[in-house]
Design a protein around this motif. Sequence first.
Motif, mmCIF file in Angstrom:
data_model
loop_
_atom_site.group_PDB
_atom_site.id
_atom_site.type_symbol
_atom_site.label_atom_id
_atom_site.label_comp_id
_atom_site.label_asym_id
_atom_site.label_seq_id
_atom_site.Cartn_x
_atom_site.Cartn_y
_atom_site.Cartn_z
ATOM 1 N N GLN A 401 1.043 -1.211 -0.410
ATOM 2 C CA GLN A 401 0.181 0.184 -0.068
ATOM 3 C C GLN A 401 0.744 1.526 0.199
ATOM 4 O O GLN A 401 1.504 1.602 0.696
ATOM 5 C CB GLN A 401 -0.687 -0.128 1.630
ATOM 6 N N THR A 402 0.569 2.347 -1.158
ATOM 7 C CA THR A 402 1.022 3.403 -1.202
ATOM 8 C C THR A 402 0.505 4.728 -0.986
ATOM 9 O O THR A 402 -0.449 4.572 -1.388
ATOM 10 C CB THR A 402 2.434 3.508 -1.883
ATOM 11 N N GLY A 403 0.909 5.432 -0.708
ATOM 12 C CA GLY A 403 -0.138 6.653 -0.233
ATOM 13 C C GLY A 403 -1.002 7.447 0.688
ATOM 14 O O GLY A 403 -1.820 8.026 0.532
ATOM 15 N N GLY A 404 -0.732 6.489 1.345
ATOM 16 C CA GLY A 404 -1.955 5.810 2.663
ATOM 17 C C GLY A 404 -3.065 5.975 2.644
ATOM 18 O O GLY A 404 -3.659 5.540 0.843
ATOM 19 N N PRO A 405 -4.207 7.006 3.039
ATOM 20 C CA PRO A 405 -6.011 7.060 2.950
ATOM 21 C C PRO A 405 -6.108 7.679 1.347
ATOM 22 O O PRO A 405 -6.946 7.181 0.890
ATOM 23 C CB PRO A 405 -6.530 7.950 3.261
ATOM 24 N N SER A 406 -5.130 8.443 0.224
ATOM 25 C CA SER A 406 -5.107 8.488 -0.917
ATOM 26 C C SER A 406 -4.895 7.958 -2.096
ATOM 27 O O SER A 406 -5.117 8.183 -2.523
ATOM 28 C CB SER A 406 -4.418 10.133 -1.218
ATOM 29 N N GLY A 407 -3.900 6.695 -2.127
ATOM 30 C CA GLY A 407 -3.267 5.668 -2.524
ATOM 31 C C GLY A 407 -3.611 4.532 -2.912
ATOM 32 O O GLY A 407 -5.013 4.439 -2.456
ATOM 33 N N GLY A 408 -2.913 3.628 -3.129
ATOM 34 C CA GLY A 408 -4.505 2.022 -3.102
ATOM 35 C C GLY A 408 -2.747 1.396 -3.079
ATOM 36 O O GLY A 408 -1.737 1.562 -2.802
ATOM 37 N N CYS A 409 -3.159 -0.220 -3.022
ATOM 38 C CA CYS A 409 -2.987 -1.095 -3.233
ATOM 39 C C CYS A 409 -2.069 -1.803 -4.586
ATOM 40 O O CYS A 409 -2.890 -1.164 -5.302
ATOM 41 C CB CYS A 409 -3.241 -2.227 -2.624
ATOM 42 N N ILE A 410 -1.534 -2.221 -4.325
ATOM 43 C CA ILE A 410 -0.120 -2.696 -5.542
ATOM 44 C C ILE A 410 0.154 -3.976 -5.350
ATOM 45 O O ILE A 410 0.442 -4.408 -4.386
ATOM 46 C CB ILE A 410 0.833 -1.578 -6.458
ATOM 47 N N PRO A 411 -0.959 -4.573 -6.603
ATOM 48 C CA PRO A 411 -0.572 -6.474 -6.084
ATOM 49 C C PRO A 411 0.640 -6.836 -6.390
ATOM 50 O O PRO A 411 1.632 -5.832 -6.679
ATOM 51 C CB PRO A 411 -1.516 -6.853 -7.051
#
Lengths: 539, 238, 180
Positions: A401-411
């Motif tokens: 997960q990058t970017g916290g609540p504004s980011g996303g989960c990279i598989p």
Amino acid sequence: MDLAELLAIRQKERDRQKSTRIHCCTAAGCLSSGSAAVKAQLEAAVDAEGLGASTEVCSVGCMRFCGRGPLVEVVSREGDREPILYEQVTTADAASIVKALKGGEATAPLGDRNHPFFARQFPIVLENSGKIDPERIEEYIAVGGYQQLYRVLYEYDPAEVVDEITRSGLRGRGGGGYPTGLKWATVAKMPAGQKYVICNADEGDPGAFMDRSVLESDPHRVLEGMAIAGYAIGANHGFIYVRAEYPLAIRHLQKAIQQAKRYSLLGSQIFGSPFDFKIDIRVGAGAFVCGEETALIASVEGRRGNPRPRPPYPAESGLWGCPTLINNVETLANIPAIIREGAEWYAKIGTEKSKGTKVFALTGKVRNTGLIEVPMGTTLRQIVEEMGGGVATAGGVKAVQTGGPSGGCIPASALDTSVDYESLTQLGSIMGSGGMIVMDNETNMVDVARFYMEFCRGESCGKCIPCRAGTVQLYQMLTKILNREASEGDLERLEALCYMVRDTSLCGLGMTAPNPVLSTLRYFRQEYEELLQPATGKR
Amino acid sequence: MSVRTLRINGIDVAVESGTSILAAAKQAGITIPTLCHLDGVSDVGACRLCLVEIQGSNKLLPACVTEVAEGMDIQTETPKLQEYRRMTVELLFSEGNHVCAVCVANGNCELQDMAIAVGMDHTRFPYRFPDRDLDVSHPQFGIDHNRCIFCTRCMRVCDEIEGAHVWDVAQRGAAVRMITGLNQPWGEVEACTSCGKCVEACPTGAIFRQGSTVAEMQRDRSTLEFLVTAREKKEWTR
Amino acid sequence: MSPLSSTPTIDRQPPSAINEHPSGDKRFKVLDITMKRNQYRSDALIEVLHKAQEAFGYLEEDVLYYIARGLKLPLSRVYGVATFYHLFSLKPSGAHSCVVCLGTACYVKGAGELLAALEREMGLKEGETTPDGQVSLVTARCIGACGIAPAAVFDGRVAGKQTPESVLAAIKEWLPDAAS
């Protein structure tokens, strides 16, 4: 203060430092693991061994390997001996560490500076971190501190400073990645008059502690960066907006400002030039939304942290309506190094569009947790698997997960992606301020999405309807899915509302709040579908 | 004075520079829906109903606070905007307790009108039935928090026209609440001049005159218009 | 911002009382000093609220009145700001405080279990204080101690790598019957 005096302080401090220094990390991470007591024991041991003439125990900032704290490192000033790093040091180990200086072995586990966790790092922002005592300005001056401020005041005109930063390719490290030089140029070009520099130290992303670490470990670096920015854009007043959750960072900053004032490195006519610059601290009070520029300005002005529509941007109309430059801590901490080494040097580091290095807080299920500073373009796999040592559970890494609540989960399938602004955006995440949370197969991605939605729901300022009411509805929909009460239609409604909240919210918080949901839907849709009611025919 | 020419829904418009898209549209005879906008007080861009599409921008921009620029090509009624507006109104209905049948403003309510305008006859979101209260401690007026949509028009008229700043917003997020004074009963707030501007400003039945019955609430917005003209242009036209 | 100084003010105390609160409570002096240092500027509101929270433990109505008058601000604005920010509390809290961090790193490492244990064993829920007024439990968005997650803060002391047992043990130390 003139250059000769600065150099004299530098020499005096170098002469003062003893040939052997035992660095004891007293940044927040190690401090909570008990490093203050360790330091006291080390000092007692130095006295007991009669090594006081040649050896000193120093409080230093973050040594980055927070997961293995408290960290202690023995370094020799002449560099005639390899530094020795000890991990998970207890008070019981202290005496043996000091005895080991005379020969013998210490009881504390040895750290490995050649481990990829350290070896892959490229410290610029963190170059002094863990090496100098953040509470003594002399130590910062001894490693060349405030000389770049002197240089810009006497060797550059303001436009040249802006140009240097522009050519370096530095982009905002707070998350957006807006070109720093362009931001500076915009404020610099506003008509002369009252202007402000604000350092955004409201690091609110859960899972991110880069800025806290920089402020705790090397606060003068940020002050010097701010003063240089002030000179470049024509501002004489700066504010550091720091979260109240970081008491140690606030204390170190306060002390640093006092010391800099005492040496006239802040205040009127700095280095005898016509340039005046003062810095005030503003302490936040627990509102994530205040990381947003316009909300931050409202908060500095003593109001509710409600964002307002942009334009006008703060560069034109910011604090009290004056042109205002807002940069993040890490952005400003890069400035002295860029001036010192030159724009070309900096621009050679990193990728074509993302120059330089980025500090990440590597946390979560990964084996090695702590702070890392790597060149842009390093792959996620290198970071998570080599530096972080992967995860301990079977099945390996599931997502980052990058970017916290504004980011996303990279598989995990995208781990070979290079870390730069564009690549992460393409994956539906963002660089963000630098939180990197590793998740394994035990992690339920729908639950993660709901976790972030709960966060945004609680942090919404409540001013605009899509964010105020939309996040509540999204949270409820996610709960319904998690409770296995939802059907296919709910998934569609979830997506539709995500797009609506993203497209219609007033500020960044609302616009990006659906990102964790959208990115998990993109890569882990199956996990959502498995939770749906069988009535839909699926399953 | 310089003039900007632009195009709204295919209609060419020429307006003074510095005009908002909302005002420019009005001049061209195009109505853009709004709830938090109120002529004469500052705009906050909060209700998001006036969002418009501008060619060349991938962001939807609020017409009330976006100034016109030369050559702008604006669309105000695309299917996407219509859908988003409808969802916005649905969110507003699900977030409060809006029961038109027992409301003083029934038939004279901007929220109700908006629902009709965007074609919303039901909300797809579950009602949240928040636990909100009613304050009738003021001798003349009352506020029913159940009907409040947080447009903050009351706060702005009270601050910017009357100058008393009796109203403000407390808490945050879904817990926001309009307050008077230190969250005291309205009737105890000494700063209130009982001028009634907040009553005229309220778009729904949230702030009302006591003694009025269901569907009776007629606002007299011309009071506010008169005051704004008087203050800004020094013209007392009433 | 509108010129608020011309608005009707609340004259609960005469303006000259700024130097001595009628109750004789010395803690108001701290507020006076902070306000004076900030030249009674309205933008100092958050600074002053911080000081008040520190001095009084929470923001009671009387204190908010006092600050509003000192900075010449509308009451509703002071109340609005005081309730906007998490760290300001309008209710008294317990003698001791336990903060459980709910940042992402702590969350994935089991902060939820810490909270569950506290609720199960102590009947203590987030935002609540024990009936004897001894312990308040609050949660934080992220305290930046992610490297040593899950983290908790006991009366200002950060502790990392917590387990349900360690959190319960730390809290029980505060309870009166713990000594025996």
